[in-house]
Scaffold this active site. Structure first.
Site, PDB file in Angstrom:
ATOM      1  N   GLY A   1       0.837  -1.195   0.000  1.00  0.00           N
ATOM      2  CA  GLY A   1       0.000   0.000   0.000  1.00  0.00           C
ATOM      3  C   GLY A   1       0.865   1.236   0.000  1.00  0.00           C
ATOM      4  O   GLY A   1       1.998   1.213   0.494  1.00  0.00           O
TER       5      GLY A   1
ATOM      6  N   GLN B   1       3.093   9.987   1.144  1.00  0.00           N
ATOM      7  CA  GLN B   1       4.368   9.272   1.275  1.00  0.00           C
ATOM      8  C   GLN B   1       5.317   9.571   0.113  1.00  0.00           C
ATOM      9  O   GLN B   1       6.507   9.293   0.196  1.00  0.00           O
ATOM     10  CB  GLN B   1       4.139   7.759   1.363  1.00  0.00           C
ATOM     11  CG  GLN B   1       3.425   7.340   2.630  1.00  0.00           C
ATOM     12  CD  GLN B   1       3.264   5.832   2.686  1.00  0.00           C
ATOM     13  OE1 GLN B   1       2.308   5.295   2.142  1.00  0.00           O
ATOM     14  NE2 GLN B   1       4.205   5.150   3.314  1.00  0.00           N
TER      15      GLN B   1
ATOM     16  N   CYS C   1       5.579   0.227   7.905  1.00  0.00           N
ATOM     17  CA  CYS C   1       5.271   1.354   7.038  1.00  0.00           C
ATOM     18  C   CYS C   1       6.516   1.729   6.241  1.00  0.00           C
ATOM     19  O   CYS C   1       7.600   1.833   6.812  1.00  0.00           O
ATOM     20  CB  CYS C   1       4.797   2.539   7.876  1.00  0.00           C
ATOM     21  SG  CYS C   1       4.372   3.983   6.893  1.00  0.00           S
ATOM     22  N   LEU C   2       6.334   1.928   4.948  1.00  0.00           N
ATOM     23  CA  LEU C   2       7.458   2.327   4.101  1.00  0.00           C
ATOM     24  C   LEU C   2       8.082   3.630   4.587  1.00  0.00           C
ATOM     25  O   LEU C   2       9.258   3.873   4.350  1.00  0.00           O
ATOM     26  CB  LEU C   2       6.979   2.512   2.652  1.00  0.00           C
ATOM     27  CG  LEU C   2       6.495   1.247   1.942  1.00  0.00           C
ATOM     28  CD1 LEU C   2       5.787   1.620   0.648  1.00  0.00           C
ATOM     29  CD2 LEU C   2       7.652   0.301   1.671  1.00  0.00           C
TER      30      LEU C   2
ATOM     31  N   HIS D   1      -4.722   1.651   7.364  1.00  0.00           N
ATOM     32  CA  HIS D   1      -3.365   2.215   7.403  1.00  0.00           C
ATOM     33  C   HIS D   1      -3.223   3.362   6.396  1.00  0.00           C
ATOM     34  O   HIS D   1      -2.709   4.432   6.726  1.00  0.00           O
ATOM     35  CB  HIS D   1      -2.369   1.088   7.100  1.00  0.00           C
ATOM     36  CG  HIS D   1      -0.927   1.495   7.132  1.00  0.00           C
ATOM     37  ND1 HIS D   1      -0.054   1.064   8.099  1.00  0.00           N
ATOM     38  CD2 HIS D   1      -0.205   2.285   6.295  1.00  0.00           C
ATOM     39  CE1 HIS D   1       1.150   1.578   7.864  1.00  0.00           C
ATOM     40  NE2 HIS D   1       1.085   2.326   6.770  1.00  0.00           N
ATOM     41  N   GLU D   2      -3.710   3.131   5.168  1.00  0.00           N
ATOM     42  CA  GLU D   2      -3.528   4.142   4.113  1.00  0.00           C
ATOM     43  C   GLU D   2      -4.414   5.363   4.349  1.00  0.00           C
ATOM     44  O   GLU D   2      -3.979   6.491   4.121  1.00  0.00           O
ATOM     45  CB  GLU D   2      -3.803   3.528   2.729  1.00  0.00           C
ATOM     46  CG  GLU D   2      -2.946   2.317   2.369  1.00  0.00           C
ATOM     47  CD  GLU D   2      -1.452   2.528   2.580  1.00  0.00           C
ATOM     48  OE1 GLU D   2      -0.982   3.681   2.479  1.00  0.00           O
ATOM     49  OE2 GLU D   2      -0.759   1.541   2.882  1.00  0.00           O
TER      50      GLU D   2
ATOM     51  N   HIS E   1      -2.840   7.637   6.739  1.00  0.00           N
ATOM     52  CA  HIS E   1      -1.827   8.500   6.119  1.00  0.00           C
ATOM     53  C   HIS E   1      -2.469   9.778   5.574  1.00  0.00           C
ATOM     54  O   HIS E   1      -1.892  10.858   5.662  1.00  0.00           O
ATOM     55  CB  HIS E   1      -1.152   7.773   4.944  1.00  0.00           C
ATOM     56  CG  HIS E   1       0.045   6.962   5.328  1.00  0.00           C
ATOM     57  ND1 HIS E   1       1.160   7.493   5.954  1.00  0.00           N
ATOM     58  CD2 HIS E   1       0.323   5.646   5.149  1.00  0.00           C
ATOM     59  CE1 HIS E   1       2.054   6.533   6.150  1.00  0.00           C
ATOM     60  NE2 HIS E   1       1.580   5.401   5.676  1.00  0.00           N
TER      61      HIS E   1
HETATM   62 ZN    ZN Z   1       2.447   3.578   5.824  1.00  0.00          ZN
END
Ligand code: ZN
Length: 185
Positions: free
Chosen positions: A46, A51, A89-90, A131-132, A135
């Site tokens: 995702g 991000q 998380c990236l 999660h997304e 963000h």
């Molecule tokens: Zn994330």
């Protein structure tokens, strides 16, 4: 298409609520394509637009064969609050925790053509949607931790060495196999 650089903690863009993309579709196809390419490049499941430094309500996902993108998403959650090992998380590389998430989620919005979309998810997909969308509100999954996990994450993020770990992990991101949203599927 291009792979975009991924912003990492403590970049303030990750704490800024994203704006509605609205009816203007200019550049949205390109953005969505670039986000897919970026997400695939790092083996993520995702990716949210903030991000990659874009403050718009857009996210992409690719979870267990379910792949798509949603613009201006609205999220509904249901079911039970559950924990599953290894959410990551990236944008917060190198860390994995188990925040509580609802077991079911529905997300509605539009695609890059402005057509309505609706996705229903359970388990990992439901977790990904939550999660997304977090963000897009300027919220990170580490904000949802409690107890020892919360203390531990704050300690690690305060640690001056985190910046170095972060840089190293970025280069090595695809190998973080335990991450739900931070690494290989
Ligand atoms: Zn994330």
């Amino acid at each position: 298409m291009s792979v975009l650089p991924i912003r990492t903690f403590p970049d303030p863009v990750l704490r800024t609520p994203a704006a509605a993309a609205g009816p203007d579709r200019t550049d949205l196809h390109r953005l969505v394509q670039d986000m897919f390419e970026t997400m695939d490049d790092v083996g993520g499941v995702g990716l949210a637009a903030p991000q990659v430094g874009v403050e718009l309500r857009v996210f992409t996902f690719d979870v267990e064969g379910r792949r798509g993108h949603v613009i201006d998403p609205v999220l509904w959650t249901s079911g039970e609050l559950v924990t599953e090992p290894g959410e990551g998380c990236l944008s917060v590389p190198g860390l994995h925790y188990n925040p509580e998430r609802y077991s079911e989620a529905v997300v509605t919005g539009v695609d890059a053509d402005g057509q309505p979309v609706e996705y229903r998810g359970q388990g990992l997909l439901a977790r990904c949607f939550q999660h997304e969308v977090d963000h897009l509100e300027g919220r990170l999954y580490i904000d949802r931790l409690t107890g020892e996990d919360r203390k531990d994450s704050r300690r690690r993020l305060r640690d001056r060495a985190y910046g170095q770990v972060s840089g190293t992990t970025q280069a090595d991101r695809a190998k973080s196999v335990n991450s739900s949203f931070g690494g290989a599927r």
